[in-house]
Enzyme design. Structure first.
Site, short mmCIF file in Angstrom:
data_model
loop_
_atom_site.label_atom_id
_atom_site.label_comp_id
_atom_site.label_asym_id
_atom_site.label_seq_id
_atom_site.Cartn_x
_atom_site.Cartn_y
_atom_site.Cartn_z
CB VAL A 230 18.27 -4.52 1.10
CG1 VAL A 230 17.95 -5.99 1.38
CG2 VAL A 230 17.95 -3.65 2.32
CE1 TYR B 34 11.18 1.55 10.71
CE2 TYR B 34 9.26 2.55 11.77
CZ TYR B 34 9.90 1.44 11.24
OH TYR B 34 9.24 0.23 11.21
CB ALA B 35 7.68 8.10 10.26
#
Length: 233
Positions: free
Chosen positions: A50, A141-142
């Site tokens: 993606v 990630y956060a």
């Protein structure tokens, strides 16, 4: 009380659908009668990264051409690595943004004209409880999961007059590769003894509700799925 969903005639696109929440959702949608297109970097479906805008464009166009419509999209593709913030390489930071944030953007951008023509559609993206609570090593990630909330809410406002809904789900702690592959045994034990860790299938009822007509008036929402603490004594 039992809730049954009838997705007969509906086309559901799922990214990151080869494992975890995506795979559980794909099985449930198929059981409800939907035509399901599963895209992932692995698995048996279309091989799609993606983070590649051209690959996402081709996926959406081919799906719409083959099936005539896309009624719902569950954007579950994501990665997570755990690295102390002072040690995160540029490439690791960018890869989190490319998959977790850019990937959602690429999908929404390509899905928007398809669903606008249909005058209906549901898009669901996933954030994380780590956005608010933080966790050592999870900065990239956060950050990526926090940014997509703003993206989804803006898209929801732009698309609502066309009958297209965009929502965000924070699924709680789930025993998926995304969590299991990076968490320590100590961390898993701590959560298991407190709020618990649910299987991917436990998230599916909420997902089905959010992409179905049952939530036809809900868009631009952030839904937090909180686990019930395990009983004691």
């Amino acid at each position: 009380m039992r809730v049954d969903y009838d997705f007969s005639g509906a086309v559901v696109l799922i990214t990151g659908g080869a494992s975890g929440i995506g795979a559980a959702t794909a099985r449930a949608c198929e059981q409800a009668g939907a035509t399901v297109v599963v895209a992932d970097v692995g698995g048996s479906g279309p091989k799609v990264d993606v983070s590649d805008p051209q690959a996402v464009r081709a996926l959406v166009l081919q799906t719409a051409e083959k099936h005539g419509r896309i009624d719902a999209a569950v954007l579950a593709a994501a990665i997570q690595r755990r690295t102390p913030v002072e040690s995160i390489p540029d490439a690791e930071w960018r890869r989190h943004m490319a998959v977790n944030l850019d990937g959602v953007f690429h999908c929404i951008r390509e899905l928007a004209p398809v669903m606008k023509r249909q005058r209906r559609g549901a898009i669901l993206a996933f954030t994380s409880g780590l956005v608010n609570m933080g966790w050592p090593g999870a900065a990239a990630y956060a950050a990526s999961k926090g940014a997509l909330i703003g993206l989804a809410r803006c898209a929801a406002l732009e698309l609502r007059d066309y009958g297209v809904r965009v929502n965000v789900l924070s699924p709680g702690l789930v025993a998926s590769p995304l969590f299991l592959d990076v968490s320590t045994e100590e961390e898993r034990m701590m959560y298991q003894k407190s709020v618990g860790i649910s299987p991917p299938e436990a998230v599916v009822p909420t997902i089905l509700h959010l992409i179905s007509d049952a939530s036809a008036s809900l868009t631009g929402a952030l839904i937090e799925r909180r686990l019930v603490p395990a009983p004691t004594g």
